[in-house]
Design a protein around this motif. Structure first.
Motif, PDB file in Angstrom:
ATOM      1  N   GLY A  87      32.773  35.541  37.525  1.00  0.00           N
ATOM      2  CA  GLY A  87      33.505  36.300  36.522  1.00  0.00           C
ATOM      3  C   GLY A  87      33.442  35.715  35.126  1.00  0.00           C
ATOM      4  O   GLY A  87      34.055  36.259  34.202  1.00  0.00           O
ATOM      5  N   LEU A  88      32.710  34.622  34.934  1.00  0.00           N
ATOM      6  CA  LEU A  88      32.590  34.041  33.600  1.00  0.00           C
ATOM      7  C   LEU A  88      31.868  35.017  32.676  1.00  0.00           C
ATOM      8  O   LEU A  88      30.969  35.740  33.106  1.00  0.00           O
ATOM      9  N   PRO A  89      32.239  35.028  31.402  1.00  0.00           N
ATOM     10  CA  PRO A  89      31.544  35.936  30.478  1.00  0.00           C
ATOM     11  C   PRO A  89      30.082  35.521  30.324  1.00  0.00           C
ATOM     12  O   PRO A  89      29.760  34.339  30.274  1.00  0.00           O
TER      13      PRO A  89
ATOM     14  N   ALA B 296      35.738  30.806  46.953  1.00  0.00           N
ATOM     15  CA  ALA B 296      36.634  31.036  45.815  1.00  0.00           C
ATOM     16  C   ALA B 296      36.027  30.536  44.506  1.00  0.00           C
ATOM     17  O   ALA B 296      36.017  31.282  43.515  1.00  0.00           O
ATOM     18  N   PRO B 297      35.489  29.295  44.456  1.00  0.00           N
ATOM     19  CA  PRO B 297      34.874  28.869  43.189  1.00  0.00           C
ATOM     20  C   PRO B 297      33.712  29.765  42.757  1.00  0.00           C
ATOM     21  O   PRO B 297      33.551  30.061  41.579  1.00  0.00           O
ATOM     22  N   ARG B 298      32.902  30.220  43.720  1.00  0.00           N
ATOM     23  CA  ARG B 298      31.788  31.115  43.363  1.00  0.00           C
ATOM     24  C   ARG B 298      32.310  32.421  42.797  1.00  0.00           C
ATOM     25  O   ARG B 298      31.744  32.964  41.855  1.00  0.00           O
TER      26      ARG B 298
END
Length: 126
Positions: free
Chosen positions: A15-17, A8-10
């Motif tokens: 999805g970070l810009p 989940a964290p990955r």
């Protein structure tokens, strides 16, 4: 099969810009070299390893030269992430667990080896 705890964290940080890449950024170096190696290996598969087709010997030799740059870039990234983890209060035993190590001492020693290696590269000793 149960989901790994980091799945989940990955997914979230994937999805970070994206920021505009800096040419000298370790992640940019790794990405560029990985693309080149992938293209080389795909070309060798297409030619079936037949001499004189698609990939020349000097291109394979040049590809071998990419690995040291990739190791250095990966070491820089790992050191930066460890520094960020410590800055956020993560203990060495937690870092060790996330890196697949059994002890906080192993994680700390690995970090020290990384920093030493990077400093030697910076100074031109390596």
């Amino acid at each position: 099969m149960p989901e790994e705890p980091w799945t989940a964290p990955r997914s979230r940080f994937a999805g970070l810009p994206e920021l505009p890449p800096r040419e000298d950024a370790p992640a940019h170096v790794l990405q560029g070299h990985a693309v080149l190696l992938g293209a080389l290996l795909a070309a060798t598969e297409r030619s079936g390893g037949v001499e004189g087709q698609t990939v020349a010997d000097d291109e394979v030799a040049a590809a071998l030269g990419l690995f040291e740059d990739m190791r250095t870039a990966l070491d820089r990234l790992e050191a930066q992430v460890v520094i960020e983890a410590r800055r956020r209060g993560m203990e060495w035993r937690q870092i060790a667990g996330h890196q697949g190590m059994k002890s906080s001492q192993a994680a700390s020693q690995r970090y020290q080896r990384l920093v030493t290696r990077l400093e030697e590269i910076r100074q031109g000793i390596r």
